[in-house]
Design a protein around this motif. Structure first.
Motif, PDB file in Angstrom:
ATOM      1  N   PRO A 360       0.815  -1.225   0.000  1.00 12.32           N
ATOM      2  CA  PRO A 360       0.000   0.000   0.000  1.00 12.32           C
ATOM      3  C   PRO A 360       0.846   1.272   0.000  1.00 12.32           C
ATOM      4  O   PRO A 360       1.890   1.325   0.644  1.00 12.32           O
ATOM      5  N   VAL A 361       0.390   2.261  -0.771  1.00 19.49           N
ATOM      6  CA  VAL A 361       1.046   3.572  -0.766  1.00 19.49           C
ATOM      7  C   VAL A 361       0.102   4.486   0.023  1.00 19.49           C
ATOM      8  O   VAL A 361      -0.930   4.908  -0.502  1.00 19.49           O
ATOM      9  N   PRO A 362       0.420   4.748   1.299  1.00 24.00           N
ATOM     10  CA  PRO A 362      -0.521   5.532   2.107  1.00 24.00           C
ATOM     11  C   PRO A 362      -0.585   6.983   1.645  1.00 24.00           C
ATOM     12  O   PRO A 362       0.391   7.498   1.101  1.00 24.00           O
ATOM     13  N   TYR A 363      -1.743   7.616   1.838  1.00 23.97           N
ATOM     14  CA  TYR A 363      -1.857   9.038   1.515  1.00 23.97           C
ATOM     15  C   TYR A 363      -0.874   9.781   2.407  1.00 23.97           C
ATOM     16  O   TYR A 363      -0.685   9.414   3.562  1.00 23.97           O
ATOM     17  N   PRO A 364      -0.163  10.817   1.881  1.00 22.46           N
ATOM     18  CA  PRO A 364       0.865  11.483   2.688  1.00 22.46           C
ATOM     19  C   PRO A 364       0.308  12.019   4.015  1.00 22.46           C
ATOM     20  O   PRO A 364      -0.830  12.494   4.064  1.00 22.46           O
ATOM     21  N   SER A 365       1.125  11.924   5.050  1.00 18.83           N
ATOM     22  CA  SER A 365       0.730  12.451   6.358  1.00 18.83           C
ATOM     23  C   SER A 365       0.744  13.981   6.311  1.00 18.83           C
ATOM     24  O   SER A 365       1.295  14.574   5.367  1.00 18.83           O
ATOM     25  N   ASP A 366       0.176  14.619   7.329  1.00 21.71           N
ATOM     26  CA  ASP A 366       0.200  16.089   7.394  1.00 21.71           C
ATOM     27  C   ASP A 366       1.640  16.584   7.366  1.00 21.71           C
ATOM     28  O   ASP A 366       1.952  17.596   6.744  1.00 21.71           O
ATOM     29  N   GLU A 367       2.522  15.836   8.024  1.00 15.59           N
ATOM     30  CA  GLU A 367       3.940  16.222   8.069  1.00 15.59           C
ATOM     31  C   GLU A 367       4.544  16.188   6.653  1.00 15.59           C
ATOM     32  O   GLU A 367       5.207  17.130   6.219  1.00 15.59           O
ATOM     33  N   GLN A 368       4.273  15.086   5.920  1.00 19.53           N
ATOM     34  CA  GLN A 368       4.801  14.977   4.541  1.00 19.53           C
ATOM     35  C   GLN A 368       4.167  16.028   3.627  1.00 19.53           C
ATOM     36  O   GLN A 368       4.822  16.566   2.740  1.00 19.53           O
ATOM     37  N   MET A 369       2.885  16.317   3.870  1.00 22.67           N
ATOM     38  CA  MET A 369       2.198  17.303   3.018  1.00 22.67           C
ATOM     39  C   MET A 369       2.839  18.681   3.118  1.00 22.67           C
ATOM     40  O   MET A 369       2.724  19.484   2.199  1.00 22.67           O
ATOM     41  N   LYS A 370       3.538  18.939   4.238  1.00 19.01           N
ATOM     42  CA  LYS A 370       4.203  20.242   4.376  1.00 19.01           C
ATOM     43  C   LYS A 370       5.273  20.421   3.297  1.00 19.01           C
ATOM     44  O   LYS A 370       5.633  21.532   2.947  1.00 19.01           O
ATOM     45  N   LEU A 371       5.799  19.287   2.799  1.00 19.01           N
ATOM     46  CA  LEU A 371       6.836  19.352   1.755  1.00 19.01           C
ATOM     47  C   LEU A 371       6.244  19.334   0.348  1.00 19.01           C
ATOM     48  O   LEU A 371       6.944  19.571  -0.625  1.00 19.01           O
ATOM     49  N   LEU A 372       4.962  19.003   0.245  1.00 17.25           N
ATOM     50  CA  LEU A 372       4.380  18.769  -1.088  1.00 17.25           C
ATOM     51  C   LEU A 372       3.376  19.846  -1.444  1.00 17.25           C
ATOM     52  O   LEU A 372       2.699  20.387  -0.581  1.00 17.25           O
ATOM     53  N   GLU A 373       3.273  20.106  -2.752  1.00 18.43           N
ATOM     54  CA  GLU A 373       2.360  21.150  -3.211  1.00 18.43           C
ATOM     55  C   GLU A 373       1.675  20.681  -4.489  1.00 18.43           C
ATOM     56  O   GLU A 373       2.311  20.059  -5.346  1.00 18.43           O
ATOM     57  N   TYR A 374       0.395  20.997  -4.635  1.00 17.13           N
ATOM     58  CA  TYR A 374      -0.292  20.817  -5.918  1.00 17.13           C
ATOM     59  C   TYR A 374       0.024  22.012  -6.813  1.00 17.13           C
ATOM     60  O   TYR A 374       0.161  23.123  -6.321  1.00 17.13           O
ATOM     61  N   GLN A 375       0.129  21.773  -8.122  1.00 17.86           N
ATOM     62  CA  GLN A 375       0.343  22.877  -9.056  1.00 17.86           C
ATOM     63  C   GLN A 375      -0.964  23.658  -9.208  1.00 17.86           C
ATOM     64  O   GLN A 375      -2.020  23.062  -9.345  1.00 17.86           O
ATOM     65  N   THR A 376      -0.846  24.978  -9.143  1.00 16.29           N
ATOM     66  CA  THR A 376      -2.044  25.829  -9.236  1.00 16.29           C
ATOM     67  C   THR A 376      -1.843  26.937 -10.262  1.00 16.29           C
ATOM     68  O   THR A 376      -0.808  27.009 -10.937  1.00 16.29           O
ATOM     69  N   ASP A 377      -2.835  27.792 -10.320  1.00 18.46           N
ATOM     70  CA  ASP A 377      -2.864  28.933 -11.229  1.00 18.46           C
ATOM     71  C   ASP A 377      -1.575  29.769 -11.176  1.00 18.46           C
ATOM     72  O   ASP A 377      -1.136  30.156 -10.106  1.00 18.46           O
ATOM     73  N   LEU A 378      -1.005  30.034 -12.346  1.00 21.34           N
ATOM     74  CA  LEU A 378       0.203  30.862 -12.401  1.00 21.34           C
ATOM     75  C   LEU A 378      -0.127  32.332 -12.624  1.00 21.34           C
ATOM     76  O   LEU A 378       0.769  33.179 -12.677  1.00 21.34           O
ATOM     77  N   GLY A 379      -1.399  32.636 -12.809  1.00 19.70           N
ATOM     78  CA  GLY A 379      -1.828  34.028 -12.962  1.00 19.70           C
ATOM     79  C   GLY A 379      -1.143  34.718 -14.127  1.00 19.70           C
ATOM     80  O   GLY A 379      -0.865  34.110 -15.166  1.00 19.70           O
ATOM     81  N   ALA A 380      -0.845  35.991 -13.923  1.00 23.17           N
ATOM     82  CA  ALA A 380      -0.305  36.803 -15.025  1.00 23.17           C
ATOM     83  C   ALA A 380       1.096  36.358 -15.437  1.00 23.17           C
ATOM     84  O   ALA A 380       1.586  36.751 -16.498  1.00 23.17           O
ATOM     85  N   ALA A 381       1.744  35.532 -14.604  1.00 18.13           N
ATOM     86  CA  ALA A 381       3.122  35.120 -14.925  1.00 18.13           C
ATOM     87  C   ALA A 381       3.188  33.899 -15.850  1.00 18.13           C
ATOM     88  O   ALA A 381       4.273  33.409 -16.148  1.00 18.13           O
ATOM     89  N   SER A 382       2.036  33.434 -16.318  1.00 18.91           N
ATOM     90  CA  SER A 382       2.028  32.208 -17.127  1.00 18.91           C
ATOM     91  C   SER A 382       2.902  32.313 -18.368  1.00 18.91           C
ATOM     92  O   SER A 382       3.699  31.419 -18.664  1.00 18.91           O
ATOM     93  N   ALA A 383       2.751  33.412 -19.091  1.00 17.20           N
ATOM     94  CA  ALA A 383       3.513  33.566 -20.341  1.00 17.20           C
ATOM     95  C   ALA A 383       5.004  33.587 -20.026  1.00 17.20           C
ATOM     96  O   ALA A 383       5.829  33.064 -20.784  1.00 17.20           O
ATOM     97  N   GLN A 384       5.323  34.185 -18.868  1.00 19.76           N
ATOM     98  CA  GLN A 384       6.720  34.259 -18.447  1.00 19.76           C
ATOM     99  C   GLN A 384       7.295  32.857 -18.189  1.00 19.76           C
ATOM    100  O   GLN A 384       8.442  32.587 -18.510  1.00 19.76           O
ATOM    101  N   TRP A 385       6.486  31.975 -17.605  1.00 17.71           N
ATOM    102  CA  TRP A 385       6.929  30.587 -17.366  1.00 17.71           C
ATOM    103  C   TRP A 385       7.224  29.887 -18.689  1.00 17.71           C
ATOM    104  O   TRP A 385       8.230  29.215 -18.831  1.00 17.71           O
ATOM    105  N   ASP A 386       6.310  30.059 -19.653  1.00 17.72           N
ATOM    106  CA  ASP A 386       6.513  29.445 -20.975  1.00 17.72           C
ATOM    107  C   ASP A 386       7.837  29.901 -21.579  1.00 17.72           C
ATOM    108  O   ASP A 386       8.628  29.103 -22.095  1.00 17.72           O
ATOM    109  N   GLN A 387       8.035  31.229 -21.500  1.00 16.20           N
ATOM    110  CA  GLN A 387       9.234  31.835 -22.072  1.00 16.20           C
ATOM    111  C   GLN A 387      10.490  31.299 -21.378  1.00 16.20           C
ATOM    112  O   GLN A 387      11.482  30.938 -22.004  1.00 16.20           O
ATOM    113  N   LEU A 388      10.401  31.210 -20.051  1.00 10.83           N
ATOM    114  CA  LEU A 388      11.524  30.727 -19.240  1.00 10.83           C
ATOM    115  C   LEU A 388      11.914  29.306 -19.643  1.00 10.83           C
ATOM    116  O   LEU A 388      13.100  28.991 -19.802  1.00 10.83           O
TER     117      LEU A 388
END
Ligand code: N2P
Length: 395
Positions: A360-388
């Motif tokens: 089994p791969v357990p769902y990350p604990s609250d402690e592990q979640m502190k290190l992890l992030e879901y990708q979210t809206d890049l807002g106005a900087a989106s084009a800049q990310w593409d360019q980068l």
């Protein structure tokens, strides 16, 4: 008119409702805008609600506060077809899942694979792909929905969806669960050959260490590569500030000198063969490589990384919708879901399957979640990310 100006015009068209979401996505894809950027602009123009939700771990299903509006009855899907065409990420299913389904139903399955969301979206956008099931990540689901390229699911044929864990229902990219069935979730980190290194890596900094030059790879994925360098400097992997992005670019270019290539899942063979010693990779694919060489290990760098979930959906106009539903309900069975995740090494969003997994791969604990992030809206900087990303790959 240059590309940036055209991109700005498109975004303004969407924001002022001169363009509908579908027209915006078509124009943006034609302009070569990346999917994360498109998803970010769509998100920004929807008031950013999904991004706010996505910043937190997947929400639990809440009971509705008022009666939902009446929906027209879903059409009956008729007889089971004789064929089913599936398009999925490589190495993302157990070896006998398809054969078992074919044996039980008599349906012949054609199973093709891809390596990125971009590959999938461009195939569906070209039209008449003939596929009945595909497996995009969250932000790609949003793009496919905006293009009206996804069919609504008929719950009548999905009795086993009661097995889906509450965390993976009503996700930000499918808030009513009308279009997607979660498939697998996972984490991006570092796969390494412990027999080749003096010490196990614990930081993204290892990719800047010249002693491992030409023995390392990072993934062919803009969000994960730039995201890693943002985390390295203590920033969110969704950061948009110019100074943060400039620092990420500098770090990425320093690392690039040491990289053999940008490659995602196919790096497994090179790790097993010992041609690559250190690779940015997903946890499940690393476990698959480890099954062939016990010297392979996985670590989430101390600065943090990405967590994600991919979902199955039916492309618009799919020729075999009844068989597609039958396959979804089949993989939602506890023992079938467990076998899939035991093979892929990824987490199952199916609570009943998790209980049956050998590894089994357990769902990350609250402690592990502190290190992890879901990708979210890049807002106005989106084009800049593409360019980068273009500059990093060309640099
Ligand atoms: C590919 C599985 C990874 C999917 N083997 C990443 N979203």
């Amino acid at each position: 008119m240059d590309r940036d100006k055209k991109a700005l015009e498109l975004a303004e068209g969407l924001a002022t409702a001169r363009l509908d979401r579908r027209a915006f996505v078509r124009g943006a894809l034609a302009l070569g805008m990346g999917l994360p950027t498109i998803a970010a602009v769509l998100e920004a123009c929807s008031g950013g609600e999904a991004a706010k939700e996505a910043a937190a771990p997947p929400p639990a299903k809440e009971p509705p506060t008022s009666a939902p509006p009446p929906t027209p009855p879903m059409p009956d899907l008729g007889e089971m077809e004789k064929e089913l065409r599936i398009y999925n990420w490589s190495d993302y299913i157990a070896e006998d899942t398809v054969a078992n389904f074919e044996k039980e139903t008599g349906v012949k399955v054609i199973y093709d694979t891809y390596e990125s969301n971009e590959e999938l979206v461009s195939k569906l956008q070209a039209g008449a792909s003939g596929y009945d099931l595909v497996c995009p990540s969250g932000y790609a689901v949003q793009v496919l929905l905006a293009l009206s390229l996804v069919e609504q699911l008929n719950p009548k044929y999905l009795a086993n969806n009661v097995n889906i864990a509450p965390q993976f229902r009503k996700t930000p990219f499918d808030p009513t669960d009308a279009h997607t069935i979660p498939w697998q979730w996972g984490i991006t980190g570092i796969a390494f050959r412990k027999d080749k290194l003096k010490a196990p890596p614990d930081s993204w900094a290892v990719f800047q260490d010249a002693q491992y030059a030409n023995k390392m790879t990072m993934m062919d994925d803009m969000r994960d590569v730039i995201g890693a360098w943002l985390k390295f400097r203590g920033k969110s992997l969704n950061a948009t500030a110019e100074a943060d992005l400039a620092a990420a670019k500098a770090d990425a270019l320093l690392a690039k000198k040491n990289l053999q290539s940008y490659v995602s899942a196919p790096v497994k063979g090179q790790l097993v063969a010992g041609d690559v010693w250190i690779a940015q990779l997903w946890n499940g694919d690393t476990m698959q490589a480890k099954a062939e060489s016990d010297a392979i290990e996985f670590v989430v760098p101390k600065e943090g990384s990405t967590i994600w979930c991919d979902s199955m959906c039916i492309p618009k106009g799919a020729p075999h919708k009844r068989a597609a539903h039958a396959f979804l309900d089949f993989v939602l069975r506890p023992e079938v879901g467990a076998a899939i995740s035991d093979f892929t090494g990824y987490g199952t969003p199916n609570a009943a399957a998790l209980a049956k997994m050998a590894k089994p791969v357990p769902y990350p604990s609250d402690e592990q979640m502190k290190l992890l992030e879901y990708q979210t809206d890049l807002g106005a900087a989106s084009a800049q990310w593409d360019q980068l990303w273009t500059e990093i790959k060309a640099g």
